[in-house]
Design an enzyme around this catalytic site. Structure first.
Site, PDB file in Angstrom:
ATOM      1  N   TYR A 193       0.341  -4.726  11.613  1.00 57.43           N
ATOM      2  CA  TYR A 193      -0.074  -3.383  11.380  1.00 57.43           C
ATOM      3  C   TYR A 193       0.721  -2.510  12.164  1.00 57.43           C
ATOM      4  CZ  TYR A 193      -2.963  -4.272   7.062  1.00 57.43           C
ATOM      5  OH  TYR A 193      -3.435  -4.485   5.902  1.00 57.43           O
TER       6      TYR A 193
ATOM      7  N   HIS B  45       0.813  -1.127  -0.008  1.00 55.41           N
ATOM      8  CA  HIS B  45      -0.056  -0.091   0.042  1.00 55.41           C
ATOM      9  C   HIS B  45       0.805   1.286  -0.096  1.00 55.41           C
ATOM     10  CE1 HIS B  45      -3.894  -2.375   0.661  1.00 55.41           C
ATOM     11  NE2 HIS B  45      -2.925  -3.058   1.467  1.00 55.41           N
TER      12      HIS B  45
ATOM     13  N   ASN C 201     -10.048  -3.281   1.654  1.00 55.61           N
ATOM     14  CA  ASN C 201      -9.814  -3.342   0.339  1.00 55.61           C
ATOM     15  C   ASN C 201     -11.304  -3.032  -0.702  1.00 55.61           C
ATOM     16  OD1 ASN C 201      -6.924  -3.659   0.613  1.00 55.61           O
ATOM     17  ND2 ASN C 201      -7.427  -5.697   0.498  1.00 55.61           N
TER      18      ASN C 201
END
Length: 492
Positions: free
Chosen positions: A348, A65, A138
């Site tokens: 993350y 990303h 997404n």
């Protein structure tokens, strides 16, 4: 609640140039030298500071990303779901919550074209009164793999060859030939929707299964869906080549220009819910991220709308430093045992600490806009002003107490420790149903893209045969068409 709380004052409110420490600069055109042509002096601190700062402007790009665009706006509740969740920002119709959104491509680098066939990230950060809520998804409702243990290898396969730095089909097809669960994701990626026209004209999904909890402690599984009111549009292959050849940032520019012109993009938020007691009625595991929930069985329920009505003020501060993590939730929303979600909860935040530092949540774009308090002190790039004397808990000198207990999903767990696959894989039914739902011209484009990928000279006969077998199990005619183009005979 001020969505811009903690925002530093402008660094450019001085009428003249200064150093970072505020000293005035009387000449920003010439270095300090011995005479007009002599060597530069090391004592020219302004030069040293300017170069040193420039040398450190870039930070590590996201491992996935990396290419993205952000915008700000609000979320407004339009339908009451307080019977499903005690989340404060969903408490009643009419409640508005400020937010920031980041759209992105997934695999390619920060400066790559926005017209490549690639999933698109759809991440939303809600600045609620009970802390931030990150819904990190997404533009497709499913994912390639169901277990996060496979995620690093998956990304390595999708990324360029480490020897040549070229993305190659043989690597992708080799890896995923071991993972038939990926077929459903490929039925989106190699479909027409594999290249969205831009960010305004694509839907979004939470992808993973979460849990909603109401005030009584009742828990239900939930899937989140964002539906664009602009209409879903995509680029066919020849259109993508033309658009990308003229502007590699077309989607970023479209989003920015639309908001600047007052044409604010909007998405409707819907949810699907499932009582955990009823999960055995499905022919697949509802926590399997490679599956969609059938809408005829579990219908979409409207929740609210998201409007993006403000462009970001600074790309670095509100895009590059903007950080999301599925672990960041609020009371009334909780995780599930979705294996991919469980690993994302760790990964993350870990990658943000690597990329931005341990205090990344103090950055204005990431910090909560409500009052917050803990004893997480110091560390690299800490810039929170704190003057308290008590940095431990509990203390009779510090009145801060525990918050009111919030309900979490009640469950009893039992079993032996083991590494195993889920029981109901059912890898082929949903991709086959999706393929059969398309008109013939759309099916033909899908077949052509697969034939092109499998025609890579380094794709072996064995790998081609495996993929034809997979697609034949999804839909017999699909496998036959691909095999015919490749002059192969399907094994099923």
């Amino acid at each position: 609640m001020d969505p811009y709380k903690n925002r530093p004052s402008s660094a450019f409110n001085s009428p003249f140039w200064t150093t970072n420490s505020g000293a005035p600069i009387w000449n920003n055109n010439s270095s300090l030298t011995v005479g007009s042509r002599g060597p530069i002096l090391l004592e020219d601190y302004h030069l040293v500071e300017k170069l040193a700062n420039f040398d450190r402007e870039r930070i590590p790009e996201r491992v996935v990303h990396a290419r993205g665009a952000s915008a700000k706006g609000f979320f407004e509740v339009t339908h009451d779901i307080s019977h499903l969740t005690c989340a404060d920002f969903l408490r009643a119709p009419g409640v508005q919550t400020p937010l920031i959104v980041r759209f992105s491509t997934v695999i390619h680098e920060r400066g790559s074209p926005e017209t490549l066939r690639d999933p698109r990230g759809f991440a939303v950060k809600f600045y609620t009164r009970e802390g931030n809520f990150d819904l990190v998804g997404n533009n497709f409702p499913v994912f390639f793999v169901r277990d996060g243990l496979k995620f690093p290898d998956m990304v390595h396969a999708l990324k360029p060859n480490p020897k040549s730095h070229i993305q190659e089909n043989w690597r992708i097809l080799d890896f995923f030939s071991h993972h038939p669960e990926s077929l459903h994701m490929f039925s989106f990626l190699f479909d027409d929707v594999g290249i969205p026209q831009d960010y305004r004209h694509m839907d979004g999904f939470g992808v993973n299964t979460y849990t909603l909890i109401n005030k009584a402690g009742k828990a239900v599984y939930v899937k989140f869906h964002w539906k664009t009111t602009c209409g879903e549009k995509c680029l066919l292959d020849d259109e993508a080549i033309r658009v990308g050849g003229s502007n590699h940032s077309h989607a970023t520019q479209d989003l920015y220009d639309s908001i600047a012109a007052g044409n604010y993009p909007e998405w409707k938020l819907y949810i699907q819910t499932l009582d955990p007691e009823n999960e055995d009625r499905l022919d697949f595991d509802p926590l399997d991220v490679t599956k969609t929930w059938p809408e005829d069985v579990l219908p979409l329920q409207p929740v609210g709308r998201m409007v993006l009505n403000k462009n970001i003020d600074n790309f670095f501060a509100e895009n590059e430093q903007l950080a999301f993590c599925p672990a960041i939730i609020v009371p009334g929303v909780y995780y599930s045992d979705d294996k991919l979600l469980q690993t994302r909860i760790f990964s993350y935040a870990d990658t943000q600490r690597h990329r931005l530092g341990p205090n990344y949540l103090q950055l204005p774009a990431n910090s909560p806009k409500c009052a917050h308090h803990n004893n997480h002190h110091d560390g690299f790039m800490n810039f929170m002003h704190r003057d308290e004397e008590v940095n431990y808990f509990p203390s009779r000198y510090d009145p801060v107490r525990h918050a009111e207990r919030v309900p979490v999903p009640p469950r009893t767990l039992g079993g032996k420790r083991e590494k195993c696959m889920i029981e109901k894989e059912n890898n082929f039914k949903q991709p086959g149903e999706r393929y059969r739902s398309w008109p013939s011209d759309r099916q033909e484009r899908f077949v052509r893209r697969w034939v092109d990928a499998l025609s890579d000279p380094r794709v072996t006969h064995e790998i081609r045969s495996i993929w034809i077998s997979y697609w034949s199990q999804a839909d017999r005619s699909l496998g036959q068409k691909i095999a015919s183009h490749l002059n192969l005979k399907p094994s099923i």
